[in-house]
Scaffold this active site. Structure first.
Site, PDB file in Angstrom:
ATOM      1  N   GLY A 291       0.816  -1.208   0.000  1.00  0.00           N
ATOM      2  CA  GLY A 291       0.000   0.000   0.000  1.00  0.00           C
ATOM      3  C   GLY A 291       0.849   1.257   0.000  1.00  0.00           C
ATOM      4  N   SER A 292       0.405   2.272   0.720  1.00  0.00           N
ATOM      5  CA  SER A 292       1.013   3.597   0.621  1.00  0.00           C
ATOM      6  C   SER A 292       2.419   3.684   1.183  1.00  0.00           C
ATOM      7  CB  SER A 292       0.119   4.633   1.312  1.00  0.00           C
ATOM      8  OG  SER A 292      -1.101   4.771   0.609  1.00  0.00           O
ATOM      9  N   THR A 293       2.844   2.723   2.018  1.00  0.00           N
ATOM     10  CA  THR A 293       4.228   2.769   2.480  1.00  0.00           C
ATOM     11  C   THR A 293       5.190   2.647   1.308  1.00  0.00           C
ATOM     12  OG1 THR A 293       4.126   0.390   2.925  1.00  0.00           O
ATOM     13  CG2 THR A 293       3.771   1.868   4.791  1.00  0.00           C
ATOM     14  N   PHE A 294       4.721   2.064   0.195  1.00  0.00           N
ATOM     15  CA  PHE A 294       5.581   1.860  -0.969  1.00  0.00           C
ATOM     16  C   PHE A 294       5.789   3.159  -1.759  1.00  0.00           C
ATOM     17  CE2 PHE A 294       6.590   0.162  -5.236  1.00  0.00           C
ATOM     18  CZ  PHE A 294       7.575  -0.745  -4.900  1.00  0.00           C
TER      19      PHE A 294
END
Length: 717
Positions: A291-294
């Site tokens: 998700g957004s951590t990437f």
């Protein structure tokens, strides 16, 4: 005149008896020759099989210790019970089985089956409990014997269970470090010979070959940090009713893993009492969509390639964008955001536009450079490489999805290692668990050097990206990761779990990854919660990250972000890289060159130790680190005491001539500013310490000017 003589009946009987006796003698002699000469070796082998038994003696497995020498796994001597079935015939089998069943708590039929037959050896109970051994000894049964064996014992029970793994009944590593380092820690087995008499009773025994114990293994794990990570993770999972969770702590400049917590856990002393799913080390085996951590990967590539700047205004389409016939939406309807705000507010649309500018080939190159799509090489079995398809198979939707962390599978270890690139100034450091192997005396003998894999982004890009991630915590989605005295950099992630035919509407992966202090990273950490109830956002994981990081930084005595660092506040054993040469000397090979680059980037320069051929400044370092620095100068110092360097001879900067004798005087704790002759930089905060033999206390703090020596027990104002 010849006369025919006839034999009398008596003579005939004598002749017949003589012939018969001769034939018997020949037959007996032939039989004896056959048995004693022709069949000699065969019969000897049969005798050995009947009266001599060879048993394998297990070697004592090497102890597993944390980075500070605390035992995490050891071996203890226990007794095993065996029987000689040939000693039990007829009614003896039933009688002995009845008596043994009361001690072994086994069905009568199972014990009887083991005692029947002509076998010369059978185990009744391997590595039996003391009460079982005492009970069977009291029976005093002929044909029952006892042998000492080694049993693996984990004194901290479930602490670091997924890292350590467990061993089987034959003392063979089955998972974790026990399996990965099997060749080093298992040792070499020996042999014991047992002789029995005609009634198959043990008559004598001797050790034919002594077992050779395995080597000790020192891990990079810190027992206290492991406890912090596990306790906070377990509390968070119970509060959020998550299905599982993971927490990882890494040391930025070396790639050393300081803690890996996975929940649910198990006790390796009794691993069979737990479901097999609890044995799995999710940090290396499980693949999830980040998700957004990437998004920091796309941000790093964009800054490095110059496709955007922090203040460029990006059209976020009021929270919606059409890609390849599909509509992708943001969680909020953003209109126009700067790139800095795109990262802070975690806009999917804004990041999709950045991914489109990069293009799939260039984006894939950076993704792989950060270590995704390949195993890290960690000293743990069953590591997954994740899921990353070649860019030639990507369509427009896949490029857009990967930009915000979908349609790509990563492991938690890959995720924290990639984030650590930013904390390490642009270098991808290979994560490792093995600090080194121990010698016969239990000391660290074969250290493992940090290994920079490659430079991914330059130092300036890492600095700019750090600034963006600080904004996430200060003003964006990661505000729950804030710490009162430290500046934190990090990124939240709220990822829908992939299910058959699409994505779940109810189950999410909440995660946060970051490092602190942002200006001089001491720790990089990741927290993942699987399917938390209620608040399923990455913000929830950020709160867990904050609790872990707050306790960890306090334990390490890391100075707050708004203060100049205390030069010697608490020296962590083996905290500096173990290098093959000095940072100032020329590299002998490519690997040394990579190590030098990281060493220079992360080790503060000591003006006195830079003098050509001069003695290094090792005051306050661990004995091992001080020894490494002197040996790099070609001098092996004499070591007095244990712990940290209190005094050194010759002093830092003193010329080292061939044959120079060096001495390091050690203290059991880092003493700090009480050291005579320490030179301080302008404005550096100093503090005094007290040590009462049990704990170290921090006294009043002040400041000292450069060139001003700080004397023992002196407080500067």
């Amino acid at each position: 005149m010849n006369e025919n003589r006839t034999l009398t009946p008596f003579q005939m009987r004598l002749l017949f008896l003589g012939l018969l006796t001769s034939i018997c003698v020949v037959l007996v002699g032939g039989r004896l020759f056959y048995l004693m000469v022709t069949m000699r070796e065969t019969l000897q082998e049969r005798a050995v099989l009947q009266h001599q038994h060879t048993l394998k003696l297990e070697a004592r497995r090497g102890t597993i210790l944390d980075r500070n020498g605390r035992q995490l796994a050891t071996s203890v001597e226990v007794e095993s019970v065996y029987a000689v079935p040939k000693a039990f015939k007829g009614a003896l089998v039933t009688d002995a089985s009845l008596q043994l069943s009361t001690c072994l708590s086994l069905p009568l039929s199972r014990i009887s089956a083991r005692l029947e037959g002509d076998r010369s050896f059978v185990w009744l109970e391997r590595k039996a409990k003391p009460r079982v051994v005492r009970c069977i000894r009291d029976l005093n049964l002929a044909g029952i014997g006892f042998l000492n064996e080694s049993r693996r014992y984990y004194p901290k029970r479930s602490l670091a269970a997924h890292i350590l793994g467990y061993v089987g009944l034959d003392n063979t590593g089955m998972s974790g470090v026990e399996y990965a380092l099997e060749d080093e820690i298992r040792g070499e087995p020996g042999r014991r010979i047992i002789w029995t008499d005609a009634r198959n009773r043990r008559a004598a025994s001797r050790v034919d070959a002594k077992p050779r114990p395995g080597r000790a293994a020192f891990l990079t794990i810190d027992e206290n940090l492991q406890h912090i990570a596990e306790s906070e993770l377990e509390q968070a999972i119970r509060e959020s009713h998550s299905k599982s969770g993971i927490a990882i702590i890494m040391r930025p400049e070396t790639g050393e893993l300081l803690a890996i917590a996975s929940f649910p856990s198990f006790n390796p002393n009794r691993y069979g009492d737990y479901p097999e799913g609890h044995w799995r080390n999710r940090a290396v085996t499980d693949v999830y969509e980040p998700g957004s951590t990437f998004k920091f990967v796309a941000a790093a590539a964009a800054l490095q390639e110059g496709v955007t700047t922090e203040d460029e205004r990006i059209d976020c389409g009021r929270g919606m964008i059409r890609v390849g016939g599909s509509i992708i939406r943001d969680s909020h309807a953003f209109d126009v955001l700067t790139f800095r705000e795109v990262v802070e507010q975690s806009s999917n649309v804004g990041m999709i536009r950045i991914g489109q500018r990069l293009g799939k080939e260039r984006f894939e190159k950076y993704i792989r450079a950060f270590g995704f799509g390949e195993t890290t090489g960690i000293e743990l079995p069953a590591e997954s490489r994740g899921i990353l398809r070649p860019s030639k198979t990507w369509g427009p939707v896949t490029l857009a999805a990967i930009s915000f962390g979908q349609e790509i599978g990563v492991t938690p270890l890959q995720m924290v290692t990639a984030t650590n690139v930013i904390a390490a100034g642009g270098y991808l450091m290979r994560p490792h668990l093995l600090l080194g192997l121990g010698g016969a005396d239990g000391s660290l003998e074969t250290p493992v050097s940090p290994e920079p894999v490659r430079r991914v982004i330059d130092t300036e890009t890492a600095r700019r990206l750090t600034d963006l991630l600080v904004g996430v915590v200060e003003r964006g989605t990661g505000q729950r990761a804030k710490l009162p005295s430290y500046v934190v950099a990090g990124k939240t992630g709220t990822a829908q779990k992939a299910v058959r035919g699409g994505y779940s509407k109810t189950d999410y992966i909440a995660s946060f990854v970051g490092f602190a202090p942002a200006g001089r990273p001491a720790l990089t950490a990741l927290v993942i919660l699987d399917s938390p109830e209620g608040d399923h956002s990455g913000s929830r994981a950020a709160g867990v990250f904050a609790r872990i990081m707050r306790r960890a930084l306090r334990y390490l005595a890391v100075p707050p972000s708004d203060e100049a660092p205390i030069r010697i506040a608490k020296v962590w054993p083996q905290m500096r890289p173990i290098l093959g040469g000095t940072a100032q000397g020329p590299a002998r090979n490519a690997r040394n060159l990579r190590q030098q680059t990281v060493f220079e980037a992360w080790t503060p320069k000591d003006p006195l130790s830079d003098a050509a051929g001069g003695a290094p400044d090792v005051i306050g370092l661990s004995a091992r680190d001080g020894l490494v620095r002197f040996v790099a100068r070609g001098i092996v110092p004499e070591i007095l005491g244990q712990g940290f360097v209190l005094e050194q001879v010759p002093r830092a900067g003193h010329a080292l001539e061939p044959g120079t004798r060096a001495r390091l005087v050690l203290s059991p704790v880092p003493v700090g500013p009480g050291m005579p002759g320490l030179q301080w930089e302008d404005g550096v905060t100093v503090a005094t310490f007290s040590y009462d033999g049990d704990r170290m206390g921090l006294g009043r703090a002040g400041s000292a000017r450069r060139g001003s020596p700080v004397q023992r027990n002196e407080i500067t104002d």
